[in-house]
Write a protein that holds these residues in place. Structure first.
Motif, mmCIF file in Angstrom:
data_model
loop_
_atom_site.group_PDB
_atom_site.id
_atom_site.type_symbol
_atom_site.label_atom_id
_atom_site.label_comp_id
_atom_site.label_asym_id
_atom_site.label_seq_id
_atom_site.Cartn_x
_atom_site.Cartn_y
_atom_site.Cartn_z
ATOM 1 N N SER A 1 5.314 71.576 25.285
ATOM 2 C CA SER A 1 6.202 70.616 25.956
ATOM 3 C C SER A 1 6.107 70.724 27.478
ATOM 4 O O SER A 1 6.540 69.828 28.198
ATOM 5 C CB SER A 1 7.655 70.833 25.514
ATOM 6 O OG SER A 1 8.185 71.995 26.144
ATOM 7 N N ASP B 1 3.075 74.381 9.777
ATOM 8 C CA ASP B 1 4.218 74.126 10.682
ATOM 9 C C ASP B 1 3.747 73.887 12.111
ATOM 10 O O ASP B 1 4.313 73.062 12.823
ATOM 11 C CB ASP B 1 5.188 75.313 10.674
ATOM 12 C CG ASP B 1 6.003 75.360 9.394
ATOM 13 O OD1 ASP B 1 6.025 74.347 8.664
ATOM 14 O OD2 ASP B 1 6.609 76.409 9.122
ATOM 15 N N LEU B 2 2.736 74.622 12.529
ATOM 16 C CA LEU B 2 2.222 74.431 13.893
ATOM 17 C C LEU B 2 1.651 73.028 14.031
ATOM 18 O O LEU B 2 1.898 72.326 15.013
ATOM 19 C CB LEU B 2 1.149 75.477 14.219
ATOM 20 C CG LEU B 2 1.658 76.875 14.581
ATOM 21 C CD1 LEU B 2 0.492 77.863 14.665
ATOM 22 C CD2 LEU B 2 2.420 76.862 15.914
ATOM 23 N N ALA C 1 4.236 70.547 14.329
ATOM 24 C CA ALA C 1 4.931 70.608 15.632
ATOM 25 C C ALA C 1 4.059 70.032 16.750
ATOM 26 O O ALA C 1 4.421 70.108 17.913
ATOM 27 C CB ALA C 1 5.309 72.052 15.948
ATOM 28 N N ALA D 1 5.575 75.084 20.400
ATOM 29 C CA ALA D 1 6.061 73.747 20.760
ATOM 30 C C ALA D 1 6.659 73.773 22.163
ATOM 31 O O ALA D 1 6.459 72.840 22.952
ATOM 32 C CB ALA D 1 7.096 73.273 19.745
ATOM 33 N N ALA E 1 6.237 78.416 15.475
ATOM 34 C CA ALA E 1 6.162 77.009 15.903
ATOM 35 C C ALA E 1 7.060 76.729 17.117
ATOM 36 O O ALA E 1 6.660 76.012 18.027
ATOM 37 C CB ALA E 1 6.517 76.082 14.747
ATOM 38 N N ARG E 2 8.242 77.337 17.151
ATOM 39 C CA ARG E 2 9.134 76.991 18.262
ATOM 40 C C ARG E 2 8.557 77.423 19.602
ATOM 41 O O ARG E 2 8.701 76.730 20.602
ATOM 42 C CB ARG E 2 10.530 77.589 18.068
ATOM 43 C CG ARG E 2 10.555 79.102 18.059
ATOM 44 C CD ARG E 2 11.966 79.640 18.169
ATOM 45 N NE ARG E 2 12.509 79.463 19.527
ATOM 46 C CZ ARG E 2 13.557 80.128 19.980
ATOM 47 N NH1 ARG E 2 14.192 80.979 19.193
ATOM 48 N NH2 ARG E 2 13.985 79.939 21.210
#
Ligand SMILES: Nc1nc2c(c(=O)[nH]1)N[C@@H](CNc1ccc(C(=O)N[C@@H](CCC(=O)N[C@@H](CCC(=O)N[C@@H](CCC(=O)O)C(=O)O)C(=O)O)C(=O)O)cc1)CN2
Ligand SMILES: [Zn+2]
Length: 751
Positions: A539, A584-585, A588, A535, A531-532
């Motif tokens: 962004s 989680d994705l 996010a 994300a 996810a990080r």
């Protein structure tokens, strides 16, 4: 005829313990080295293998198991099946393997149910079979010069022709094999191994008749070596009596995948594959000896279940593995030691059969302790036994599927949420894996780069990939997977229940290798994985970024898997971890999530009787992984190989909103089959395995064909597969042409 040696292996890894062959190949292809240098490395690897096998005490050494690219391609060369378009290439062999500017390579596909790829024989009316025995004869002489008598290994005529869909050419091909056997006999070769793995699948009566014809004819030759026909990856079933009825002297049986047959094989030598070539677990001496004792034949030889090319070289190269796991492992070298130890046991003496499972490791010199003495484990010595102190397996609950709304409802929600143009252009996930990224990962491993420093580089690479896609004008972007060494190993490194190796390389195709993770315990996800990165990518742009996950079947298919649980339960555990990632994705802010399942067909059982059950749970596992997504989250799936015909209903059953599938080289056939799905579809518009850049016109004509076959609002435009093996230069040029083609068609459609 001299009797068959007491111990052997069906084949051995050849990429080199430190991937020497990979480096030599890539240096030659890049023009940094010569063909002569490549030959020198090959000769060195062969010598090293024979020396090592002899040192370990193996009696029957194989030869011709080495290949600079692929053993099926070698067989095509052996039989003269070289299509005319390659004959005037600078290096015809590698032109067939990889193509050249203007010449497409031979088609590549999976070797039975493995992650190894072979080059499909291209046999047509113009093919003139003619023996070129240089390679097998050369290896026999080379080994002899080093003091070793060897048994050349050659792919058998029936399997070769079945792979090339040309069994009607049996008569001509048998002429070549007969000539080969004469040449080997003249060379003083005592035994030859003809591999017939195709015989473990369902074979028609006429295919079985071909087996009879082939081995009657070769068997009745006057001067020839002893004939050893090897089968592997399953049981011979109805092919066994056929083969047993021919004059072949030795038959190889896979006694890991199949039971000891009842058939009385008196008069034959049985080469008993009791040490698995398909997993990395130590052999249970009790089970192996019981199987050896139960074979009813005139002579029983201890062997591996298949070539060892599917396992890494040696556990000795992995000092960092957790000791409890390491103690359970046997790679190629350790498996050879097991074969030798088993051959030294007195398993044919009267009464041995009754000893059966009572036999423990300490009674077989070379096994290093009884099974139960292996630290931290209990049980009969097979790899998957749950370590003492761990909770025993948490069996998955009922297989949930279909929580999502019907496709029409989802499609409407997604259209509103995503507002994509018609014919959206996307990619399959990975962008080029640069040398800098690989070096950075190596630097983290060796402690010269900090984790923070590494993550910074990954973020910078993600930004580069996002900017590139924006500049090129793609519609659905990806982050490019720069943080992943491999689409399976990466997940294994972040899940509990898996171990990974440092040097456990296994050849996948040509110079490309993977380090299959070792799934030894219950699988769970300690914390979010992707996810990080997704994300971060999202962004950076207003365009939608597609999250990227590997599906549960593929993660398991490309790992070495515990064998104390049904495969289904293992896959369902992995599915639950993937399901958490999907959730989680979504949380996010990722609106499109691709869950790749390229190995769906690979695990399909070779026998039809077992296929429906597999497909049912495999599809259920995929749906369990993906059905937690809301209606407006668009689920994509991706499959590479075009031999999807057998699993079309299953692909449909995955119920993904969009399916991207390899298609550039097999076009109309796959399109006709998958267009019936009634959901989004992205048939690949160019082959990413070749460095060649497709023209906009070529891409346009492929998209045109798709648009003619299905409603335009369901058509996606994308390459065949991920771009990780290509260079940025190739990727930029190719994707620019893909976008140009999509825009032209969009204009034409007035959209
Ligand atoms: N598991 C798996 N199976 C698959 C596929 C796949 O992607 N994964 N794709 C299909 C085709 N098969 C493929 C298999 C391998 C590769 C591939 O590109 N493999 C790479 C290795 C990938 C990898 O693990 N890379 C590591 C380690 C790379 C490396 O070699 N590092 C150097 C050090 C780094 C340096 O200084 O350059 C070293 O160890 O010597 C990383 O990136 O971190 C290769 O052989 O070159 C591609 C396709 C089907 N099966
Ligand atoms: Zn793919």
């Amino acid at each position: 005829m001299s009797s068959f040696p007491t111990s052997t292996v069906l084949g051995y890894p050849r990429i080199g313990p430190d991937r020497e062959l990979k480096r030599a190949l890539e240096a030659y292809w890049d023009g940094r080295s010569t063909r002569a240098e490549l030959e020198r490395v090959g000769a060195e690897l062969r010598a090293r293998t024979w020396r090592r096998l002899a040192e370990l005490g193996l009696e029957g050494l194989p030869s011709n198991t080495f290949s600079v690219y692929d053993q099926v391609l070698d067989t095509s060369v052996l039989l003269g099946a070289v299509p005319s378009r390659y004959r005037d290439a600078a290096d015809p062999y590698f032109a067939m393997a990889r193509g050249t500017e203007g010449r497409a390579p031979l088609r590549m596909t999976k070797w039975f149910d493995t992650n190894y790829h072979y080059l499909v024989p291209e046999i047509g009316p113009e093919t003139e079979f003619r023996l070129d025995a240089g390679k097998p004869l050369g290896e026999v002489r080379e080994a002899r010069a080093l003091g070793y008598e060897t048994r050349p290994v050659v792919l058998g005529p029936v399997t070769y022709l079945l792979l090339g869909s040309a069994l009607d050419r049996l008569d001509e091909v048998l002429g070549c094999y007969a000539e080969l056997l004469s040449a080997l006999a003249a060379e003083g070769v005592a035994w030859v191994q003809l591999d017939e793995p195709a015989l473990v699948g369902d074979r028609t009566a006429s295919e079985l008749a071909a087996v009879r014809t082939a081995y009657e004819r070769l068997g009745s030759m006057g001067a020839r070596p002893g004939l050893f026909v090897a089968s592997y990856f399953g049981s011979l079933g109805e092919a066994l009596p056929v083969l047993a009825g021919t004059p072949v002297e030795a038959i190889g049986l896979d006694l890991v995948r199949g039971p000891v047959p009842e058939t009385d094989l008196t008069g034959k030598t049985v080469v008993a594959g009791v040490v698995s070539g398909r997993d990395v677990w130590r052999t249970s001496p009790g089970r192996a000896l019981a199987a050896l004792a139960a074979v009813r034949a005139s002579r029983v030889v201890v062997s591996t279940s298949c070539s060892l090319q599917h396992v890494p070289y040696s556990v000795a190269a992995e000092p960092e593995l957790e000791p409890g796991v390491r103690a359970r492992l046997a790679f190629a070298e350790e498996k050879v030691a097991e074969v030798v130890a088993l051959a030294g046991a007195d398993f044919l003496s009267p009464g041995f059969e009754n000893a059966g499972y009572e036999v423990t490791g300490s009674e077989v010199a070379g096994f290093g302790g009884t099974d139960s003495e292996v630290a931290g484990f209990e049980g009969d010595g097979f790899g998957g036994d749950v370590p003492v102190g761990r909770p025993s397996v948490a069996l998955p609950g009922p297989v949930v599927a279909g929580e999502r709304s019907p496709y029409a409802v989802r499609a409407a929600a997604q259209a509103e949420h995503l507002s994509l143009p018609p014919l959206p252009v996307t990619t399959i996930g990975s962008f080029p894996q640069t040398g800098e990224l690989r070096a950075a990962r190596a630097a983290v491993a060796s402690g010269t780069l900090s984790q923070a420093g590494y993550e910074h580089r990954v973020e910078a690479e993600i930004e580069r990939v996002i900017r590139l896609q924006e500049r090129l004008g793609l519609d659905v972007l990806v982050h490019g997977e720069p943080e992943r060494n491999d689409m399976v190993q990466y997940f294994a490194e972040h899940l509990d229940g898996f171990a990974v190796t440092r040097l456990g390389w296994v050849q996948s195709y040509g110079s490309r290798c993977t380090r299959p993770p070792i799934l030894y315990g219950d699988v769970s996800r300690p914390s979010p994985i992707t996810a990080r990165w997704a994300a971060h990518a999202q962004s950076l742009t207003d365009k939608p970024v597609k999250g990227m996950l590997t599906g549960p079947v593929t993660i398991v298919a490309w790992s070495f898997v515990r064998d104390d649980l049904p495969l289904r339960d293992v896959v369902l555990q992995v599915a639950d971890a993937v399901r958490q990632e999907v959730r989680d994705l979504e949380a996010a802010g990722v609106s499109i999530i691709q869950v790749d399942e390229p190995a769906l067909r690979e695990l399909l059982p070779l026998r039809r009787a077992a296929q429906a059950d597999y497909l049912e749970w495999a599809v259920a596992a995929y749906r369990r992984a993906t059905s937690g997504a809301g209606d407006r989250t668009q689920i994509h799936t991706h499959l590479c190989y075009s031999d999807a015909d057998q699993i079309l209903d299953a692909i449909d059953g995955l119920d993904a909103d969009v399916t991207t599938i390899e298609s550039a080289r097999s076009g109309a056939r796959i399109l006709g089959a998958v267009s019936a799905f009634g959901r989004g579809l992205g048939p690949g518009v160019y082959d990413i395995h070749s460095p060649r850049v497709p023209s906009a016109e070529e891409v346009e004509s492929l998209v045109r064909r798709t648009v003619a076959a299905l409603p335009v609002e369901r058509v996606w435009v994308n390459p065949d597969c991920g771009l990780k093996t290509r260079t940025y230069e190739q990727v930029e040029a190719s994707l620019a042409n893909v976008v140009t083609a999509a825009r032209r068609l969009r204009d034409e459609l007035g959209a």
